[in-house]
Design an enzyme around this catalytic site. Structure first.
Site, PDB file in Angstrom:
ATOM      1  CG  ASP A   1      76.997  17.395 -26.508  1.00  0.00           C
ATOM      2  OD1 ASP A   1      77.979  17.511 -27.262  1.00  0.00           O
ATOM      3  OD2 ASP A   1      76.961  17.827 -25.353  1.00  0.00           O
TER       4      ASP A   1
ATOM      5  NE  ARG B   1      74.863  19.670 -23.440  1.00  0.00           N
ATOM      6  CZ  ARG B   1      74.830  18.520 -22.798  1.00  0.00           C
ATOM      7  NH1 ARG B   1      75.903  18.085 -22.191  1.00  0.00           N
ATOM      8  NH2 ARG B   1      73.718  17.809 -22.750  1.00  0.00           N
TER       9      ARG B   1
ATOM     10  N   PRO C   1      86.731  14.285 -29.143  1.00  0.00           N
ATOM     11  CG  PRO C   1      85.836  14.523 -26.992  1.00  0.00           C
ATOM     12  CD  PRO C   1      87.093  14.157 -27.726  1.00  0.00           C
TER      13      PRO C   1
ATOM     14  CE1 TYR D   1      84.537  17.214 -24.990  1.00  0.00           C
ATOM     15  CE2 TYR D   1      83.630  19.154 -26.067  1.00  0.00           C
ATOM     16  CZ  TYR D   1      83.587  17.792 -25.799  1.00  0.00           C
ATOM     17  OH  TYR D   1      82.600  17.023 -26.343  1.00  0.00           O
TER      18      TYR D   1
END
Lengths: 675, 675
Positions: free
Chosen positions: A52, A282, A367, A290
């Site tokens: 994202d 977000r 990521p 994470y």
């Protein structure tokens, strides 16, 4: 082959995998009018979770296709990065904070939005442009490829369809959504309630009428954008090189209930002895965490961890330990998963320049740097226009070799960075200078800051090739592929546009439209429509000598057999293959479009639409938004100007004087075929 | 009445006319969750022509509903205004140029986009929000109102549905589109080809299944947004006061082929003896020309001109004369019309505050100042939330009187300006100072520049009323209506927020989110959702005394019976009726949301969503976009701050010290009912 399978249909391009890389490719083909089929075995697009982060360069690319505004409206913009480290007495505290995106590198800043929305924007854009260009790009879900073959004999024939695929249209039973297979489809009530209205239609399975049937399709090109477990890659027999690491990480997308002060900032958190985590704030109040899972260890023999034992509760517990003494709870979990970092790069990115691989199919990595989706999309952004040019027979097939040269090199650089960054992030903080097993947090910060430019996507510097006329060794600057061949590469005069390095994306500054005075970022005119651009820095056109130079340059371009005429079909607009955009440096109010610029620079448009008022710009101060420093920004002499050729993907290809018509001629002779 | 018509259905609001004024009203109702029916006798929305200038304030309002971005993407931004006048020897020349929108008054600048696109944005927004709020706002085309009656006995009963209407659902034959009736539907190939993809569906007539039938509907409120020939107005027996003038103008929407240098700028052109014209550059290469038609004269007796003799060729010919020696031709005409300026204002804007009139139904004037559509939309923007509050029984019905007081006054001001501007624009330029019959072009410029602020929509200053607590005479500041009644109006302390005049729209400056550091224009948080806002300028919260003042202010607000609690239902979120937004002036990095601000200022959200991170802002410098001058901009003391109450439509209603809890109490007692 045609005799064997007479029922085969033909299409220019087949794309396998409708994730971001595949959608980016389809977007290029929709904008350039190519016939393509985008196939995915899943029944719907992604609605939750997944990658994202959106880098600066990615958003520039979105803008060039016309949908960066949708990202700006929905995404969370990350302003700040905080580093939380243990104090000397072991208590977690905020050690540093600094801008998440380095100041001044782009108009765009790193933003976060879930992949499903990005896929939505791509799909809408493909629909819109495919209709405008008549491209005929179809997105087909529930379609599984069964076989792929390349006819090597016709591989170099520009008219051939050398790739044959057998496809199976799945029945409803066969088409179990990927998401429920992965075990990570938590999706509480938030899921549907967070769904944008324009997504709800996608939840309904659409029947194609072909369920359960097989089909043969012949294509000029096939691109595998089918992820880390790429079926296309395995059919080609290509491998990824690299190893999994020891680090297991969990990912939670939650609406946190916490007293941790930086929950709306991007943070790295290194606890004294309870592992690390990263906070990614977000859209819609969500936060992605994470979380390092120290208690889950990989199997000593296989090197792989048993992920079935991992639950969201375990990930939360690990996060709580890392964040202590701050509290963390949640009631809403949007998505979760766990992964083991594996850093791998594909050995080859294409077979015979007829079947290509892009994205996760040729590189995997952690990521956390927000790189994966971006680098994947930029792979196919690099490839799409090259395939389009070859399908349209505008360009020689040899340009397709630059895809592997340019993008495999980027993947190698990415993996090297990720290796260093992951090690520093996953490691326990050093207790003191003598603690060599621990991570020096000062070094972590150094690597992070060095990496920020890399992570923005703006440091990409493509090597010397038939598309990039610069000094040096093409093989050393790329991945070793020969991307020059017999082409006569004339070195650019880099000093004429000091801040536009050849091989890097052409930078952007504010200029004004000469006619209407409206300020634009010049980049907004570098649309992804498949055209090359020649940026004529016309200098001070009110000076008689310079005016003469500009007129001579235009006369040369209008001669039969010129760099412009050679590649432009006679029945097409003069700007249809190579568009000339002018930026001059005289005062706007002392200059008149019709008097001071030859018609070539503002040509009469087709269909009796009058003069084109959107080709000539001026480096001057606007009424409301200041500036007038574009020449300074580009590093171009205000009096004499220069000429810059820009590739369809926005990268600088050649720089010369107004008199360097031969250089321009060589450049376009390498990039384009004569008509 | 209920006994007579038992088959009647009920709805909160009926809006007659789905033009911009009606759509704006429906948008308010969709955002506030009101049940409404928007009726129009036309079968489709407008696709071409019609009003198209968008003022600064209009774009701010669009932003508050969430679609200003769509305007920004599609509209033509006008940067420059040029005045073309005859030289002393009579030759046309550019006399002056200056910014079209005065510098610094708004983030938005005057932009141009045809009405059809604006209607599309409204319709999409209504659909989206009606679904989110469950408003049930339907847009019904091909529906003709036949009668309207108000039951005067129940007019003041908040539970009553005193307005009864009979509606006829038209058959296909009856529903001849308005556009083809007007004789101005030129629409060559450009029309459909220019149509955006999201508009094509609207070309298809949708059947409602009720064609040819009549229906009775009872409503709490009815609003006539049905244009200059308003059926609702004539049913109420209200008149427009004013006269047509002698000036006849033609309008051409064309893609010009011309050597006139300023065709992409807004221009006034006064020729020596061939009349005047105005150039309005538009999106998609279009240009609108307003052309004075000297050869068409009004009938001496009726005062009305015969418009049937006017053709696009005649308008072009007049334009060519005015623009000589420059040439003008076209191949594509998108739309054209002709009009006679009539400057009129309605005598009454409502009957019993149950049936209202808005937009062209109560004021008509010349279109050249780009005012009409804007003032019309701002009429219903003023009215929509007031009706919503009354339907929801949040507010006393007395607030509805402020609609006429506030908007009729604006209409009167508009007509006075238009009268002066039209005369100067339509007049022949004076030959010299002795030529008293001619127009002094210096005066034209003066009036134009004075008018630019008026034209931006930002100079609106609503008078003293129960919604605007300021000094002076309510009747003199409005249109004479009594809008105070028995309300105790406490004068605001204007000096505490010098640049936020009570009665004007609350201005905007950049602030940062305290938690994430993201820069916002503060106005972006003043969403049109029906809530009042209290802006707490918290000052320097790191100062102990000021910290105490802020905590005391919060404690007062949380007491039973406070200005906040009195009007907020116990089962609703504390921010659901009045939202508190904080701007503090301490350094962001020395301040922590959870430590330095009472929970009231960042309340825990419903449904276990954690703290609200989007309520506290700081006046500090951002990483990428500078600033930290919001307190200075608002004219508020950085140490002590103040409190500002802002109406749901963004206008400042009250200003006081943090200790002026009684004033806040009086203000909300006037605006809102107790729960």
């Amino acid at each position: 082959m045609p005799g064997v399978m007479p029922e085969a249909s033909k299409t220019d391009v087949v794309i396998v995998g409708a994730g971001p890389a595949g959608l980016m490719l389809a977007t290029w083909l929709a904008h350039t009018g190519i016939h393509a089929r985008l196939l995915d075995k899943r029944q719907t697009k992604i609605f939750t979770g997944q990658a994202d982060g959106l880098q600066c360069r990615t958003q520039e690319i979105f803008e060039s296709f016309g949908f960066a505004d949708r990202v700006a409206k929905e995404a969370y913009k990350m302003e700040e990065f905080s580093m939380w480290n243990p104090s000397p007495s072991g208590v977690l505290r905020r050690d540093e904070r600094f801008p998440d995106t380095p100041v001044g590198i782009s108009r765009f800043h790193e933003s976060v939005l879930h992949q499903g929305r990005i896929e939505r924007f791509f799909l809408d854009n493909i629909g819109k442009y495919a209709e405008m260009t008549g491209a005929g790009v179809s997105v087909e879900r529930g379609v599984l490829p069964l076989s792929i073959e390349i006819d090597e004999e016709t591989a170099e024939d520009p008219d051939a369809y050398p790739v044959t695929m057998v496809l199976r249209h799945l029945t409803e039973e066969e088409a179990t959504p990927e998401q429920s297979k992965s075990g990570s489809g938590v999706e509480d009530g938030l899921f549907r309630s967070n769904l944008a209205p324009d997504d709800t239609a996608d939840l309904v399975r659409r029947t194609s009428g072909k369920e359960g049937r097989e089909e043969v399709v012949r294509a000029k090109y096939v691109v595998g954008c089918d992820g880390a477990h790429s079926w296309v890659r395995s059919q080609l027999g290509f491998r990824l090189e690299g190893e999994p690491t020891d680090y297991i990480w969990g990912v939670l997308d939650i609406v946190p209930i916490t007293n941790f002060p930086d929950i709306r900032n991007r943070c790295s958190v290194h606890s004294e002895a309870s592992g690390s985590l990263m906070v990614i704030p977000r859209e819609n109040s969500l936060v992605r965490l994470y979380v390092q899972l120290n208690e889950v260890q990989p199997d000593a023999e296989t090197g792989r961890a048993d992920r079935t034992s991992i639950t969201p509760e375990k990930i939360l517990k690990a996060a709580q330990k890392t964040l202590a003494p701050y509290t963390l709870e949640y009631k809403h979990c949007h998505w979760w998963t766990a992964y083991q970092i594996g850093q791998r790069v594909g050995t080859q990115f294409s077979k015979l320049e007829r079947v290509f691989l892009a994205g996760d199919a040729v590189h995997t990595h952690s990521p956390k740097a927000g790189q994966g989706m971006n680098v994947s999309m930029q792979d196919s952004y690099n490839l799409g226009w090259k395939i389009a040019h070859c399908v349209q027979k505008k360009a020689p097939r040899s340009i397709l070799k630059t895809y592997q040269s340019e993008r495999r090199r980027i993947a190698q650089d990415l993996i090297a960075f990720d290796h260093k960054f992951s090690r520093l992030f996953s490691g326990r903080p050093a207790k003191d200078a003598a603690d060599e097993a621990g991570v020096d947090l000062k070094e972590f910060k150094r690597v992070f800051l060095q990496g920020a430019m890399f992570a923005s996507g703006l440091s990409v510097d493509y090597g010397r090739s038939m598309l990039v006329f610069k000094e040096g060794s093409a093989k050393e600057q790329g991945d070793g592929t020969d991307v020059v061949g017999n082409v006569k590469v004339v070195a650019s005069k880099q000093e004429l546009a000091k801040n536009c390095p050849v091989g890097m994306r052409f930078p952007t500054f504010q200029v004004l439209n000469q006619s209407g005075g409206r300020p634009w970022q010049f980049q907004q005119w570098l649309k992804s429509d498949g055209r090359y651009r020649v940026v004529l820095f016309a200098g001070n056109v009110k000076d008689t000598i310079q005016q003469k130079r500009v007129r001579t340059w235009c006369e040369e371009a209008e001669k039969e057999g010129s760099w412009l005429k050679r590649h432009t079909p006679k029945d097409k607009a003069i700007n249809s293959i190579i568009e000339i955009l002018t930026i001059h440096s005289s005062a706007r109010k002392e200059t008149e479009l019709l008097d001071d610029f030859p018609a070539l620079l503002h040509p009469l448009r087709e269909n009796d639409m009058g003069w084109d008022y959107e080709k000539v710009f001026v480096d001057d101060v606007s009424y409301h938004h200041g500036d007038g420093r574009a020449y300074e920004g580009y590093g171009v002499d205000k009096a004499r100007g220069c000429v810059v050729a820009v590739r369809p993907d926005g990268y600088t290809g050649f720089i010369g004087e107004l008199e360097d018509v031969d250089g321009l001629d060589s450049y376009f002779a390498a990039c384009l075929l004569d008509v």
